[in-house]
Design a protein around this motif. Structure first.
Motif, PDB file in Angstrom:
ATOM      1  N   TYR A 194       0.842  -1.199   0.000  1.00 23.54           N
ATOM      2  CA  TYR A 194       0.000   0.000   0.000  1.00 23.54           C
ATOM      3  C   TYR A 194       0.879   1.251   0.000  1.00 23.54           C
ATOM      4  O   TYR A 194       1.825   1.365   0.785  1.00 23.54           O
ATOM      5  CB  TYR A 194      -0.906   0.024   1.219  1.00 23.54           C
ATOM      6  N   ILE A 195       0.568   2.193  -0.888  1.00 25.52           N
ATOM      7  CA  ILE A 195       1.215   3.500  -0.813  1.00 25.52           C
ATOM      8  C   ILE A 195       0.723   4.153   0.471  1.00 25.52           C
ATOM      9  O   ILE A 195      -0.481   4.275   0.685  1.00 25.52           O
ATOM     10  CB  ILE A 195       0.857   4.354  -2.037  1.00 25.52           C
ATOM     11  N   PRO A 196       1.640   4.574   1.383  1.00 27.82           N
ATOM     12  CA  PRO A 196       1.209   5.114   2.682  1.00 27.82           C
ATOM     13  C   PRO A 196       0.181   6.238   2.529  1.00 27.82           C
ATOM     14  O   PRO A 196       0.310   7.125   1.693  1.00 27.82           O
ATOM     15  CB  PRO A 196       2.519   5.635   3.290  1.00 27.82           C
ATOM     16  N   GLY A 197      -0.879   6.128   3.322  1.00 30.66           N
ATOM     17  CA  GLY A 197      -1.924   7.127   3.318  1.00 30.66           C
ATOM     18  C   GLY A 197      -2.986   6.919   2.258  1.00 30.66           C
ATOM     19  O   GLY A 197      -3.898   7.740   2.133  1.00 30.66           O
ATOM     20  N   THR A 198      -2.894   5.835   1.479  1.00 29.59           N
ATOM     21  CA  THR A 198      -3.857   5.577   0.411  1.00 29.59           C
ATOM     22  C   THR A 198      -4.294   4.123   0.459  1.00 29.59           C
ATOM     23  O   THR A 198      -3.731   3.304   1.181  1.00 29.59           O
ATOM     24  CB  THR A 198      -3.256   5.871  -0.979  1.00 29.59           C
ATOM     25  N   GLU A 199      -5.278   3.803  -0.365  1.00 27.69           N
ATOM     26  CA  GLU A 199      -5.707   2.430  -0.557  1.00 27.69           C
ATOM     27  C   GLU A 199      -5.249   1.906  -1.921  1.00 27.69           C
ATOM     28  O   GLU A 199      -5.820   0.948  -2.450  1.00 27.69           O
ATOM     29  CB  GLU A 199      -7.218   2.326  -0.430  1.00 27.69           C
ATOM     30  N   THR A 200      -4.228   2.527  -2.500  1.00 27.57           N
ATOM     31  CA  THR A 200      -3.651   2.115  -3.780  1.00 27.57           C
ATOM     32  C   THR A 200      -2.468   1.196  -3.539  1.00 27.57           C
ATOM     33  O   THR A 200      -1.603   1.491  -2.711  1.00 27.57           O
ATOM     34  CB  THR A 200      -3.198   3.339  -4.593  1.00 27.57           C
ATOM     35  N   CYS A 201      -2.438   0.086  -4.266  1.00 23.94           N
ATOM     36  CA  CYS A 201      -1.353  -0.878  -4.134  1.00 23.94           C
ATOM     37  C   CYS A 201      -0.342  -0.666  -5.251  1.00 23.94           C
ATOM     38  O   CYS A 201      -0.715  -0.447  -6.405  1.00 23.94           O
ATOM     39  CB  CYS A 201      -1.894  -2.302  -4.180  1.00 23.94           C
ATOM     40  N   LEU A 202       0.924  -0.743  -4.913  1.00 22.88           N
ATOM     41  CA  LEU A 202       2.005  -0.472  -5.864  1.00 22.88           C
ATOM     42  C   LEU A 202       2.977  -1.647  -5.887  1.00 22.88           C
ATOM     43  O   LEU A 202       3.309  -2.225  -4.852  1.00 22.88           O
ATOM     44  CB  LEU A 202       2.754   0.795  -5.467  1.00 22.88           C
ATOM     45  N   LYS A 203       3.431  -1.982  -7.096  1.00 23.45           N
ATOM     46  CA  LYS A 203       4.449  -3.014  -7.274  1.00 23.45           C
ATOM     47  C   LYS A 203       5.577  -2.447  -8.126  1.00 23.45           C
ATOM     48  O   LYS A 203       5.326  -1.811  -9.153  1.00 23.45           O
ATOM     49  CB  LYS A 203       3.855  -4.251  -7.951  1.00 23.45           C
ATOM     50  N   ILE A 204       6.807  -2.676  -7.714  1.00 22.92           N
ATOM     51  CA  ILE A 204       7.995  -2.215  -8.448  1.00 22.92           C
ATOM     52  C   ILE A 204       8.797  -3.442  -8.845  1.00 22.92           C
ATOM     53  O   ILE A 204       9.138  -4.273  -7.999  1.00 22.92           O
ATOM     54  CB  ILE A 204       8.861  -1.272  -7.597  1.00 22.92           C
ATOM     55  N   GLN A 246      15.761  -1.753 -16.823  1.00 19.96           N
ATOM     56  CA  GLN A 246      14.336  -1.471 -17.008  1.00 19.96           C
ATOM     57  C   GLN A 246      13.621  -1.577 -15.668  1.00 19.96           C
ATOM     58  O   GLN A 246      13.889  -2.500 -14.886  1.00 19.96           O
ATOM     59  CB  GLN A 246      13.722  -2.439 -18.018  1.00 19.96           C
ATOM     60  N   VAL A 247      12.731  -0.630 -15.404  1.00 22.50           N
ATOM     61  CA  VAL A 247      11.955  -0.649 -14.167  1.00 22.50           C
ATOM     62  C   VAL A 247      10.484  -0.421 -14.506  1.00 22.50           C
ATOM     63  O   VAL A 247      10.152   0.388 -15.387  1.00 22.50           O
ATOM     64  CB  VAL A 247      12.463   0.417 -13.167  1.00 22.50           C
ATOM     65  N   GLN A 248       9.618  -1.170 -13.845  1.00 15.60           N
ATOM     66  CA  GLN A 248       8.179  -1.085 -14.090  1.00 15.60           C
ATOM     67  C   GLN A 248       7.452  -0.786 -12.791  1.00 15.60           C
ATOM     68  O   GLN A 248       7.693  -1.428 -11.768  1.00 15.60           O
ATOM     69  CB  GLN A 248       7.653  -2.388 -14.691  1.00 15.60           C
ATOM     70  N   PHE A 249       6.539   0.190 -12.851  1.00 14.49           N
ATOM     71  CA  PHE A 249       5.680   0.544 -11.727  1.00 14.49           C
ATOM     72  C   PHE A 249       4.239   0.174 -12.094  1.00 14.49           C
ATOM     73  O   PHE A 249       3.723   0.630 -13.117  1.00 14.49           O
ATOM     74  CB  PHE A 249       5.764   2.044 -11.428  1.00 14.49           C
ATOM     75  N   THR A 250       3.609  -0.633 -11.259  1.00 20.26           N
ATOM     76  CA  THR A 250       2.225  -1.037 -11.479  1.00 20.26           C
ATOM     77  C   THR A 250       1.402  -0.638 -10.263  1.00 20.26           C
ATOM     78  O   THR A 250       1.697  -1.075  -9.145  1.00 20.26           O
ATOM     79  CB  THR A 250       2.109  -2.549 -11.709  1.00 20.26           C
ATOM     80  N   ALA A 263       3.214   3.012 -21.023  1.00 18.64           N
ATOM     81  CA  ALA A 263       2.482   3.805 -20.035  1.00 18.64           C
ATOM     82  C   ALA A 263       1.013   3.732 -20.409  1.00 18.64           C
ATOM     83  O   ALA A 263       0.610   4.226 -21.464  1.00 18.64           O
ATOM     84  CB  ALA A 263       2.963   5.258 -20.012  1.00 18.64           C
ATOM     85  N   TYR A 264       0.217   3.081 -19.575  1.00 15.49           N
ATOM     86  CA  TYR A 264      -1.186   2.911 -19.923  1.00 15.49           C
ATOM     87  C   TYR A 264      -2.036   2.740 -18.677  1.00 15.49           C
ATOM     88  O   TYR A 264      -1.536   2.441 -17.581  1.00 15.49           O
ATOM     89  CB  TYR A 264      -1.384   1.714 -20.853  1.00 15.49           C
ATOM     90  N   LEU A 265      -3.341   2.965 -18.850  1.00 11.74           N
ATOM     91  CA  LEU A 265      -4.326   2.718 -17.805  1.00 11.74           C
ATOM     92  C   LEU A 265      -5.269   1.628 -18.287  1.00 11.74           C
ATOM     93  O   LEU A 265      -5.490   1.471 -19.487  1.00 11.74           O
ATOM     94  CB  LEU A 265      -5.089   3.990 -17.447  1.00 11.74           C
ATOM     95  N   ASP A 266      -5.809   0.886 -17.344  1.00 10.01           N
ATOM     96  CA  ASP A 266      -6.610  -0.292 -17.669  1.00 10.01           C
ATOM     97  C   ASP A 266      -7.715  -0.433 -16.629  1.00 10.01           C
ATOM     98  O   ASP A 266      -7.439  -0.432 -15.425  1.00 10.01           O
ATOM     99  CB  ASP A 266      -5.705  -1.533 -17.668  1.00 10.01           C
ATOM    100  N   VAL A 267      -8.962  -0.551 -17.090  1.00  6.75           N
ATOM    101  CA  VAL A 267     -10.085  -0.787 -16.181  1.00  6.75           C
ATOM    102  C   VAL A 267     -11.206  -1.467 -16.952  1.00  6.75           C
ATOM    103  O   VAL A 267     -11.509  -1.107 -18.089  1.00  6.75           O
ATOM    104  CB  VAL A 267     -10.582   0.530 -15.539  1.00  6.75           C
ATOM    105  N   ALA A 268     -11.784  -2.484 -16.369  1.00 10.87           N
ATOM    106  CA  ALA A 268     -12.950  -3.197 -16.914  1.00 10.87           C
ATOM    107  C   ALA A 268     -12.723  -3.663 -18.350  1.00 10.87           C
ATOM    108  O   ALA A 268     -13.635  -3.654 -19.171  1.00 10.87           O
ATOM    109  CB  ALA A 268     -14.184  -2.304 -16.846  1.00 10.87           C
ATOM    110  N   GLY A 269     -11.486  -4.077 -18.677  1.00 10.01           N
ATOM    111  CA  GLY A 269     -11.179  -4.574 -20.011  1.00 10.01           C
ATOM    112  C   GLY A 269     -10.727  -3.517 -20.987  1.00 10.01           C
ATOM    113  O   GLY A 269     -10.212  -3.843 -22.059  1.00 10.01           O
TER     114      GLY A 269
END
Length: 339
Positions: free
Chosen positions: A49-59, A86-90, A123-129
């Motif tokens: 969890y990113i501190p202070g949020t409900e967003t999960c992050l993976k590096i 190469q580094v990826q943030f999700t 760099a992209y966003l993805d939701v509901a397909g």
């Protein structure tokens, strides 16, 4: 008596003052609350969890060292060493439409100390397909070895895509901005294409069908791939057909490819492969683009070895023999550490 009283009074006053100072010295402010990083296991391993949020992050990412070999591959040299980081943030979070995903991939390439580049690899966003942004198309996929040449010359596009998925099946359509070419018959970098893809698994068999239509070049291509586990390895077969030179496939009018990925040990995989091209290469690209009347064939071998967890070596050698041209041999040796 007056002097004695005065001394006693002074001593009492000093004691009161000293006691007050001592009490002040041990008073400490309340510590600020500390929010520790929490593990997020809702989307798999590696997320927090990113501190202070409900967003999960993976590096995650990798470091790669590679030596390429081939005729003039390094300018005037037949070998060239390159390094990549190469580094990826999700990032993922829950919404009423399902998980909202955002991905950023940064890639850094160095041919030497002065010849380097940094680029946005995705760099992209993805939701509901639905997916929108800069990402790789289905035409970037291929067989597991390095011999097959059945993909687009450029597979990274600004695109909008919808993909429906179940456990063992997917189907989707995308609109791609094809500004990186190739361009034929005087076309300019304002191209657009439409691609579709579907695939899935059925037991030990997996399959994928991909098609694309290049609107400006007014040509299209279709490709089918399949793999099946046989004996100690996996057999892969593929075929591609193009109506004419276009951004989705331009190596030949048609081609077939095959490989057999042999899992020799838990750490060693050996993959021989072969491909045949019909009407190989493009003639008259600026005036009346079309495929040639010549064929070509290619054979190669790729070896993968896992040294330890997340660290592996790969070596590949490929031989290409066109009908109307010089044959060539190329390959590389790679070390890669993933994290």
């Amino acid at each position: 008596m007056n002097i004695k009283s005065l001394l006693l009074g002074s001593a009492a006053a000093l004691a009161v003052v000293s006691g007050a100072q001592a009490a002040d010295a041990i008073v400490a402010a309340e510590p600020e609350p500390v929010e520790y990083v929490r593990v997020c296991d809702a989307y798999g391993t590696g997320y927090f969890y990113i501190p202070g949020t409900e967003t999960c992050l993976k590096i995650e990412g990798y470091i790669r060292f590679q030596v390429n070999v081939g005729e003039d591959v390094g300018g005037d040299s037949d070998w060239d060493a390159v390094t990549r980081g190469q580094v990826q943030f999700t990032a993922k979070s829950d919404t009423e439409y399902g998980p909202l995903t955002g991905v950023i991939v940064m890639q850094f390439n160095a041919d030497n100390a002065t010849d380097q580049e940094a680029k946005l690899d995705s760099a992209y966003l993805d939701v509901a397909g639905f997916r929108a942004g800069l990402f790789y198309s289905w035409w970037d996929d291929g067989l597991s070895g390095e011999t097959d040449d059945i993909g687009s010359p450029v597979t990274l596009h600004n695109s909008i895509r919808y993909q429906y998925e179940t456990g063992d099946f997917y189907a989707g359509i995308s609109v791609d901005e094809l500004e990186d070419g190739p361009f034929y018959d005087g076309e300019t970098p304002n191209n657009v294409g439409v691609a579709v893809g579907l695939g899935g698994k059925a037991g030990a068999f997996s399959y994928q069908i991909t098609a694309g239509y290049d609107v400006d070049n007014e040509e299209g291509a279709v490709r089918a791939m399949g793999t099946v586990e046989i004996g100690p390895g996996t057999l892969g077969l593929a075929a591609v057909y193009s109506t004419g030179p276009n951004a989705y496939y331009n190596a030949a009018e048609w081609a077939v490819a095959a490989e057999y990925a042999i899992k020799a040990t838990d750490k060693l995989k050996i993959t021989p492969g072969v491909q045949y091209y019909g009407n190989y290469g493009v003639v008259n690209p600026t005036t009346d683009a079309d495929f040639s009347d010549n064929d070509a064939w290619k054979v190669g071998l790729t070896v993968d070895y896992q040294i330890v967890d997340n660290f592996y070596a790969k070596a590949s050698v490929q031989y290409l023999d066109p009908d109307d041209g010089d044959d060539s041999t190329s390959g590389y040796f790679r070390l890669q550490r993933s994290f």
